[in-house]
Design a protein around this motif. Structure first.
Motif, mmCIF file in Angstrom:
data_model
loop_
_atom_site.group_PDB
_atom_site.id
_atom_site.type_symbol
_atom_site.label_atom_id
_atom_site.label_comp_id
_atom_site.label_asym_id
_atom_site.label_seq_id
_atom_site.Cartn_x
_atom_site.Cartn_y
_atom_site.Cartn_z
ATOM 1 N N ASN A 186 0.837 -1.203 0.000
ATOM 2 C CA ASN A 186 0.000 0.000 0.000
ATOM 3 C C ASN A 186 0.875 1.258 0.000
ATOM 4 O O ASN A 186 0.709 2.167 0.808
ATOM 5 N N GLY A 187 1.834 1.280 -0.930
ATOM 6 C CA GLY A 187 2.723 2.429 -1.046
ATOM 7 C C GLY A 187 2.088 3.556 -1.833
ATOM 8 O O GLY A 187 0.874 3.572 -2.072
ATOM 9 N N ASN A 188 2.905 4.508 -2.262
ATOM 10 C CA ASN A 188 2.379 5.649 -3.010
ATOM 11 C C ASN A 188 3.149 5.930 -4.300
ATOM 12 O O ASN A 188 2.891 6.930 -4.967
ATOM 13 N N ILE A 189 4.074 5.024 -4.659
ATOM 14 C CA ILE A 189 4.932 5.263 -5.819
ATOM 15 C C ILE A 189 5.146 3.960 -6.586
ATOM 16 O O ILE A 189 5.246 2.882 -5.989
ATOM 17 N N LYS B 232 6.951 6.593 -12.179
ATOM 18 C CA LYS B 232 5.852 6.432 -13.136
ATOM 19 C C LYS B 232 4.543 6.964 -12.574
ATOM 20 O O LYS B 232 3.781 7.645 -13.259
ATOM 21 N N LYS B 233 4.278 6.649 -11.291
ATOM 22 C CA LYS B 233 3.050 7.106 -10.648
ATOM 23 C C LYS B 233 3.361 7.545 -9.230
ATOM 24 O O LYS B 233 4.233 6.979 -8.565
ATOM 25 N N TYR B 234 2.616 8.551 -8.782
ATOM 26 C CA TYR B 234 2.762 9.055 -7.413
ATOM 27 C C TYR B 234 1.368 9.381 -6.894
ATOM 28 O O TYR B 234 0.641 10.174 -7.503
ATOM 29 N N ILE C 252 -4.444 5.650 -2.689
ATOM 30 C CA ILE C 252 -5.720 5.064 -3.089
ATOM 31 C C ILE C 252 -5.525 4.079 -4.234
ATOM 32 O O ILE C 252 -6.131 3.014 -4.265
ATOM 33 N N GLU C 253 -4.664 4.451 -5.168
ATOM 34 C CA GLU C 253 -4.464 3.620 -6.348
ATOM 35 C C GLU C 253 -3.758 2.315 -5.973
ATOM 36 O O GLU C 253 -2.814 2.298 -5.186
ATOM 37 N N GLU C 254 -4.188 1.234 -6.559
ATOM 38 C CA GLU C 254 -3.601 -0.068 -6.286
ATOM 39 C C GLU C 254 -2.345 -0.287 -7.132
ATOM 40 O O GLU C 254 -2.137 0.348 -8.151
#
Length: 214
Positions: free
Chosen positions: A139-142, A151-153, A158-160
């Protein structure tokens, strides 16, 4: 060329450590008889950096009273004082006149083994505005690409599928970071997370995952 200055964000209330932080700022909570911040400064000093700027807020006078100018430890410490209400982006903004063109930025709620030379090598190879130190976390954030670009932050987690988290120990290019403030509403009263979001959108940020051989 290696950075020779460290900026440490020390202004938070430390509410998750209550009641320990009722009368102490979070960086001054003792561990085996010494404040946590002393261990953090010592760790960085052992890697060759002796110059620090401490961005303090809640009960910041207690940090100053303990460390002073740092000469007792062979360090050079400056301070940027601000009210409790300032968020991390504002604290960095108010310290801007004290900052080198390139510096190492730390939080005061993480302690991890890291290698400054390897982090700097990755930073130079990617030519990034910011290079983050990352740790694996459910359940990280990156998430990152195979070549280390962020790539994503998702600060809200919330994002899986995001399995990494930033832990500080990041190399920052001053002018490029401060140029992002103009892209963020309510600047300079912003979080450093706002800055990271902009840098991800601009593809100007990379990361290095810390592991046992790092």
């Amino acid at each position: 060329m290696m950075p020779t200055q460290v900026i440490i964000l020390c202004g938070g209330l430390g509410t998750r450590l209550h009641p320990l932080t009722k009368d102490l700022p979070k960086p001054m909570v003792p561990i085996l008889g010494k404040p946590f911040l002393e261990y953090l400064l010592g760790q960085i000093s052992d890697q060759g950096i002796k110059r620090f700027v401490l961005c303090v807020g809640y009960l910041g006078d207690l940090i100053y009273e303990y460390f002073g100018n740092g000469k007792k430890w062979g360090w050079e410490i400056e301070y940027c004082f601000g009210p409790i209400e300032w968020d991390t982006g504002r604290r960095l903004w108010e310290a801007r006149e004290k900052l080198d063109a390139q510096f190492l930025l730390l939080y005061t709620d993480n302690f991890a083994q890291f290698n400054l030379k390897k982090l700097m090598t990755a930073h130079q190879e990617k030519k990034s505005t910011v290079t983050l130190s990352l740790a694996e976390k459910d359940n990280g954030n990156i998430s990152i690409t195979l070549n280390g670009e962020i790539k994503k932050y998702d600060r809200n987690r919330i994002e899986e599928g995001l399995n990494l988290v930033e832990i500080g120990y990041m190399i920052v290019e001053r002018e490029a970071v401060f140029s992002t403030y103009q892209d963020i509403p309510n600047t300079p009263d912003i979080s450093f997370s706002d800055i990271l979001e902009v840098l991800v959108e601009k593809q100007q940020i990379s990361g290095v995952v810390l592991n046992d051989d790092y």
